[in-house]
Design a protein around this motif. Sequence first.
Motif, PDB file in Angstrom:
ATOM      1  N   MET B 185       0.810  -1.215   0.000  1.00 46.88           N
ATOM      2  CA  MET B 185       0.000   0.000   0.000  1.00 46.88           C
ATOM      3  C   MET B 185       0.849   1.274   0.000  1.00 46.88           C
ATOM      4  O   MET B 185       0.344   2.367   0.230  1.00 46.88           O
ATOM      5  CB  MET B 185      -0.982   0.000   1.169  1.00 46.88           C
ATOM      6  N   ARG B 186       2.156   1.131  -0.251  1.00 43.35           N
ATOM      7  CA  ARG B 186       2.979   2.312  -0.513  1.00 43.35           C
ATOM      8  C   ARG B 186       3.484   2.299  -1.948  1.00 43.35           C
ATOM      9  O   ARG B 186       4.291   3.131  -2.325  1.00 43.35           O
ATOM     10  CB  ARG B 186       4.165   2.367   0.438  1.00 43.35           C
ATOM     11  N   MET B 187       3.056   1.314  -2.705  1.00 44.64           N
ATOM     12  CA  MET B 187       3.541   1.233  -4.083  1.00 44.64           C
ATOM     13  C   MET B 187       2.899   2.311  -4.932  1.00 44.64           C
ATOM     14  O   MET B 187       1.700   2.560  -4.829  1.00 44.64           O
ATOM     15  CB  MET B 187       3.217  -0.141  -4.682  1.00 44.64           C
ATOM     16  N   PRO B 188       3.678   2.954  -5.799  1.00 42.28           N
ATOM     17  CA  PRO B 188       3.087   3.928  -6.712  1.00 42.28           C
ATOM     18  C   PRO B 188       2.038   3.268  -7.611  1.00 42.28           C
ATOM     19  O   PRO B 188       2.104   2.060  -7.863  1.00 42.28           O
ATOM     20  CB  PRO B 188       4.282   4.408  -7.542  1.00 42.28           C
ATOM     21  N   LEU B 189       1.098   4.068  -8.087  1.00 36.61           N
ATOM     22  CA  LEU B 189      -0.010   3.516  -8.851  1.00 36.61           C
ATOM     23  C   LEU B 189       0.448   2.833 -10.133  1.00 36.61           C
ATOM     24  O   LEU B 189      -0.159   1.855 -10.570  1.00 36.61           O
ATOM     25  CB  LEU B 189      -1.011   4.635  -9.175  1.00 36.61           C
ATOM     26  N   PHE B 190       1.516   3.345 -10.755  1.00 39.80           N
ATOM     27  CA  PHE B 190       1.977   2.700 -11.987  1.00 39.80           C
ATOM     28  C   PHE B 190       2.458   1.278 -11.693  1.00 39.80           C
ATOM     29  O   PHE B 190       2.197   0.354 -12.463  1.00 39.80           O
ATOM     30  CB  PHE B 190       3.083   3.514 -12.661  1.00 39.80           C
ATOM     31  N   THR B 191       3.117   1.102 -10.567  1.00 41.76           N
ATOM     32  CA  THR B 191       3.546  -0.242 -10.179  1.00 41.76           C
ATOM     33  C   THR B 191       2.334  -1.115  -9.874  1.00 41.76           C
ATOM     34  O   THR B 191       2.270  -2.276 -10.282  1.00 41.76           O
ATOM     35  CB  THR B 191       4.469  -0.169  -8.953  1.00 41.76           C
ATOM     36  N   GLY B 258      -2.333   3.923 -14.620  1.00 35.05           N
ATOM     37  CA  GLY B 258      -1.264   4.090 -13.656  1.00 35.05           C
ATOM     38  C   GLY B 258      -0.406   5.297 -13.977  1.00 35.05           C
ATOM     39  O   GLY B 258      -0.061   6.090 -13.095  1.00 35.05           O
ATOM     40  N   MET B 259      -0.077   5.460 -15.241  1.00 34.06           N
ATOM     41  CA  MET B 259       0.745   6.609 -15.639  1.00 34.06           C
ATOM     42  C   MET B 259       0.029   7.922 -15.352  1.00 34.06           C
ATOM     43  O   MET B 259       0.630   8.866 -14.833  1.00 34.06           O
ATOM     44  CB  MET B 259       1.043   6.546 -17.133  1.00 34.06           C
ATOM     45  N   PHE B 260      -1.247   7.971 -15.703  1.00 36.35           N
ATOM     46  CA  PHE B 260      -1.986   9.224 -15.468  1.00 36.35           C
ATOM     47  C   PHE B 260      -2.004   9.554 -13.978  1.00 36.35           C
ATOM     48  O   PHE B 260      -1.906  10.716 -13.589  1.00 36.35           O
ATOM     49  CB  PHE B 260      -3.408   9.123 -16.007  1.00 36.35           C
ATOM     50  N   SER B 261      -2.142   8.520 -13.149  1.00 32.30           N
ATOM     51  CA  SER B 261      -2.160   8.773 -11.712  1.00 32.30           C
ATOM     52  C   SER B 261      -0.859   9.416 -11.256  1.00 32.30           C
ATOM     53  O   SER B 261      -0.863  10.345 -10.449  1.00 32.30           O
ATOM     54  CB  SER B 261      -2.382   7.468 -10.947  1.00 32.30           C
ATOM     55  N   GLU B 262       0.268   8.913 -11.784  1.00 29.40           N
ATOM     56  CA  GLU B 262       1.557   9.498 -11.404  1.00 29.40           C
ATOM     57  C   GLU B 262       1.676  10.922 -11.923  1.00 29.40           C
ATOM     58  O   GLU B 262       2.105  11.835 -11.215  1.00 29.40           O
ATOM     59  CB  GLU B 262       2.709   8.684 -12.025  1.00 29.40           C
ATOM     60  N   ILE B 263       1.310  11.095 -13.193  1.00 32.82           N
ATOM     61  CA  ILE B 263       1.551  12.377 -13.856  1.00 32.82           C
ATOM     62  C   ILE B 263       0.655  13.462 -13.270  1.00 32.82           C
ATOM     63  O   ILE B 263       1.101  14.580 -12.987  1.00 32.82           O
ATOM     64  CB  ILE B 263       1.332  12.203 -15.380  1.00 32.82           C
ATOM     65  N   ILE B 264      -0.618  13.118 -13.054  1.00 31.40           N
ATOM     66  CA  ILE B 264      -1.542  14.133 -12.527  1.00 31.40           C
ATOM     67  C   ILE B 264      -1.127  14.544 -11.125  1.00 31.40           C
ATOM     68  O   ILE B 264      -1.105  15.728 -10.785  1.00 31.40           O
ATOM     69  CB  ILE B 264      -2.992  13.597 -12.583  1.00 31.40           C
ATOM     70  N   ALA B 265      -0.714  13.568 -10.292  1.00 34.29           N
ATOM     71  CA  ALA B 265      -0.289  13.927  -8.934  1.00 34.29           C
ATOM     72  C   ALA B 265       0.956  14.812  -8.984  1.00 34.29           C
ATOM     73  O   ALA B 265       1.062  15.804  -8.257  1.00 34.29           O
ATOM     74  CB  ALA B 265      -0.007  12.661  -8.125  1.00 34.29           C
ATOM     75  N   THR B 266       1.892  14.463  -9.865  1.00 37.58           N
ATOM     76  CA  THR B 266       3.132  15.253  -9.938  1.00 37.58           C
ATOM     77  C   THR B 266       2.843  16.680 -10.378  1.00 37.58           C
ATOM     78  O   THR B 266       3.357  17.647  -9.784  1.00 37.58           O
ATOM     79  CB  THR B 266       4.106  14.595 -10.934  1.00 37.58           C
ATOM     80  N   PHE B 267       2.031  16.842 -11.418  1.00 41.43           N
ATOM     81  CA  PHE B 267       1.848  18.184 -11.982  1.00 41.43           C
ATOM     82  C   PHE B 267       0.730  18.963 -11.299  1.00 41.43           C
ATOM     83  O   PHE B 267       0.523  20.128 -11.612  1.00 41.43           O
ATOM     84  CB  PHE B 267       1.632  18.100 -13.494  1.00 41.43           C
ATOM     85  N   ALA B 268       0.004  18.306 -10.392  1.00 43.39           N
ATOM     86  CA  ALA B 268      -0.911  19.074  -9.561  1.00 43.39           C
ATOM     87  C   ALA B 268      -0.246  19.387  -8.223  1.00 43.39           C
ATOM     88  O   ALA B 268      -0.845  20.033  -7.360  1.00 43.39           O
ATOM     89  CB  ALA B 268      -2.215  18.307  -9.349  1.00 43.39           C
ATOM     90  N   ILE B 323     -14.895   5.802 -10.377  1.00 44.09           N
ATOM     91  CA  ILE B 323     -14.178   6.162  -9.151  1.00 44.09           C
ATOM     92  C   ILE B 323     -12.821   6.746  -9.510  1.00 44.09           C
ATOM     93  O   ILE B 323     -12.383   7.768  -8.974  1.00 44.09           O
ATOM     94  CB  ILE B 323     -14.016   4.917  -8.253  1.00 44.09           C
ATOM     95  N   LYS B 324     -12.180   6.106 -10.461  1.00 43.73           N
ATOM     96  CA  LYS B 324     -10.847   6.594 -10.863  1.00 43.73           C
ATOM     97  C   LYS B 324     -10.942   7.984 -11.478  1.00 43.73           C
ATOM     98  O   LYS B 324     -10.157   8.870 -11.147  1.00 43.73           O
ATOM     99  CB  LYS B 324     -10.225   5.627 -11.867  1.00 43.73           C
ATOM    100  N   ILE B 325     -11.907   8.161 -12.370  1.00 42.82           N
ATOM    101  CA  ILE B 325     -12.041   9.477 -13.032  1.00 42.82           C
ATOM    102  C   ILE B 325     -12.238  10.560 -11.973  1.00 42.82           C
ATOM    103  O   ILE B 325     -11.586  11.611 -12.009  1.00 42.82           O
ATOM    104  CB  ILE B 325     -13.246   9.459 -14.012  1.00 42.82           C
ATOM    105  N   PHE B 326     -13.118  10.302 -11.009  1.00 43.32           N
ATOM    106  CA  PHE B 326     -13.373  11.333  -9.987  1.00 43.32           C
ATOM    107  C   PHE B 326     -12.138  11.559  -9.127  1.00 43.32           C
ATOM    108  O   PHE B 326     -11.849  12.683  -8.720  1.00 43.32           O
ATOM    109  CB  PHE B 326     -14.587  10.951  -9.134  1.00 43.32           C
TER     110      PHE B 326
END
Lengths: 206, 610
Positions: B185-191, B258-268, B323-326
């Motif tokens: 539960m600490r793994m990044p979403l892409f992983t 997974g990639m979008f989750s990383e990218i959106i968190a980074t750039f937000a 759920i993911k989109i929101f």
Amino acid sequence: MATNEAVDQHTLPPNPEKATLEGRNKYLGFWFFLGGETVLFASLFGTYLGLRNSTAGGPGGADLFHLDLVFIMTMILLTSSLTSVFAIINMRRNNYKGLLMWMWATVLLGLTFLGFEVYEFYEYYHQGLGFTTSAFASSFYTLVGTHGAHVTFGVLWIITLLVRYRKTGLTLTNAPKFYTAVLYWHFIDVVWVFIFTVVYLLGIGG
Amino acid sequence: MSNAKAQPKSVLWDWLTTVDHKKIGIMYMVAGLFFFALGGLEAILMRIQLMFPEFSFLGYQTYNEVLTMHGTTMIFLAAMPLLFGFMNFIVPLQIGARDVAFPFLNSLGFWLFLFGGLLLNVSWFTGGAPDAAWTAYVPLSSDSPGHGVDYYVLGLQVSGAGTLIGGINFLVTIINMRAPGMSMMRMPLFTWSTFVTSMLILFAFPALTIGLLLLMLDRIFGGAFFDVAAGGNVVIWQHLFWIFGHPEVYILILPAFGMFSEIIATFAKKRLFGYSAMVFATLIIGFLGFMVWAHHMFTVGMGPVANAIFAVATMAIAVPTGIKIFNWLLTLWGGRIKFTVANLFALAFIPSFTMGGVTGVMLATSAANYQFHDTYFVVAHFHYVIIGGVVFGIFAGMFYWWPKMFGYRLDETLGKIFFWLFLIGFHLTFFVQHFLGLMGMPRRVASFLDGQGLNEMNLISTIGAFMMGVAFIILVITLIVSRKNTDNVDDPWDGRTLEWATPSPVPEYNFAQTPLVRELDALWHEKYEGDGKMKAAEPLDDIHMPNGSILPIFISLGLTVASFGLIYSTHVITVIGLLITFGAMFVRSIKEDHGYHIPVSEIKRGKGER
């Protein structure tokens, strides 16, 4: 990374197949591989169940199968699983000679099984069931033949291990290799139990 | 024993024998981009043929071949390898691992994919490519004359074996090789998405293996699986194909999620909203992906009960996806959003993919499906999800991770031109296809008639396709001209996850000392709670590395040779090919190879260069 050093009686860990990271990786990866193999055989079983009555005028299971023959084959294969269990028990006790001996017994039983299978296919062929005869024939030979191919591969694999490691003694490198080979062998046996039930018992009785 | 140092090697030999997951990742990327260009070219050819009614640019046979190869190439040889490239390069870094679990098998997986892909494309030069569409429905495929479909069957078989091996490798790597403190539960979403995707690969690809095996036995050895006259059943192919084929679309989309989750968190500049909900949504999507394959077969005649069950199961997937989109939207909410190219693709993905999702629910309505079936509405739907989801994800990932992978940043200005051209071209191409479909234009057909109101929208669609083609050329230019942007490549985006804690280019041992993970978004945590550097979980010591090997190429080559033998029923060659393969496997299993060690002094020198 002392993975290639032979381990003497006193330093051998209780589960040599899982003592190193490489061993643990092999062990886990092999279980996943068997998961994939399960789907592989499930697909073949599904196909067979869909086509088992499509004999297109050719011979069907009830005309061909002999329960006594298949029963002997089943016993041979189940016994080979037992001998491979003995092999692992010997591995745990660090009795390398015993491990090798029981693995050879497993190989011999596997080869005997294959001999029966070749005889079986030869018989059916001469009773008019060629691979192209009907959809039933194709699906029967493919399902049972894929299992036979797995047995063949398993026998070759174990022989390779036995020859390669005949003199090295038990090491943390070869313990996971023997262990995964035995896992594979058990898997093949379990698949055969399903074949015995779904193909032969259902073919004769159902 | 194994303290021998690595032998110096020529560059070419180094790449051919490498078992370094980063180099394998780069090779996946390069091969994937090549096949992406090829598949794109095939798409443009099709759109030229459909530019005007009854146009005669491609012959019907050629159209069928181009159509088949476009789908097959894009799914198996472009999208999956590009995703595999990211997974190979990024996942071990994200979990703080030195390597993958099976470096040798990883290399074997790549070469099997490449040889399978090349084998498929050899068919163009040997009398015709496969022509039965990427779904290869029997009896269309079993009766197809020539050797095209044989190439399909064997090319995908070889390539698919590589994918399966890759999947198992990722599963074991993620479970066994995580750095201390990196709990699940600490793994990044892409992983996480790589993990679930690998599960899907593991359980989906064997069904394809069997489907292809049966088709091969029918075509080459006279089997009767699909020969109705001998009792065969054509629907078996459809079931086997879609038991694989439906999870396949999640194999493609989950890594993109997974990639979008990383990218959106980074750039937000925010922690991902609802991390645990995202993880569970990924798992649920993965599970449901297996339960819905028959929604591709609503019109086969399974009966209303089966149709209803599969319709409801299909619609249920919209819930975790929603759920993911929101969660992505709420991650953006109140964030300090940076509009980099990577983030632009991520932002454009949300509405584009949602549109594809909505038409997905429409298609899942089995009664309405009788109307939509085999029309351009379906084509529009799956291009909206696959391009609007997967391809956008790949482009976002490229702009995001390129500095880490290749040591230079992609030019943002050119990237933005590429982005807008591609985005507009994409919507222009596929939005109108919904209406073409509703008006009854069938898919997979090489032409359409004049005077049915289809002319203008087909022309618009083709113009959009050309825009995407031009955009791709701009992307290629961007990849080349950006090479001078080598400053600030270690952590250009102020990253949150462990891969940004390594220098670019990443040394072959990844981390000089295995990092200690103390929080989700491990690096971000150290930046704000610690001293900005990862804590080490072990003292600096010699690092054990695996040796490279040429054997994966021989194993793959042997299977390719065997495939030619099967295609042309010259079984001597089949046997020779299999002997090469099994011989190489034999060599591998009897040769003890303990790798080598990188000494501390060399690691220290590597750290000093930074």
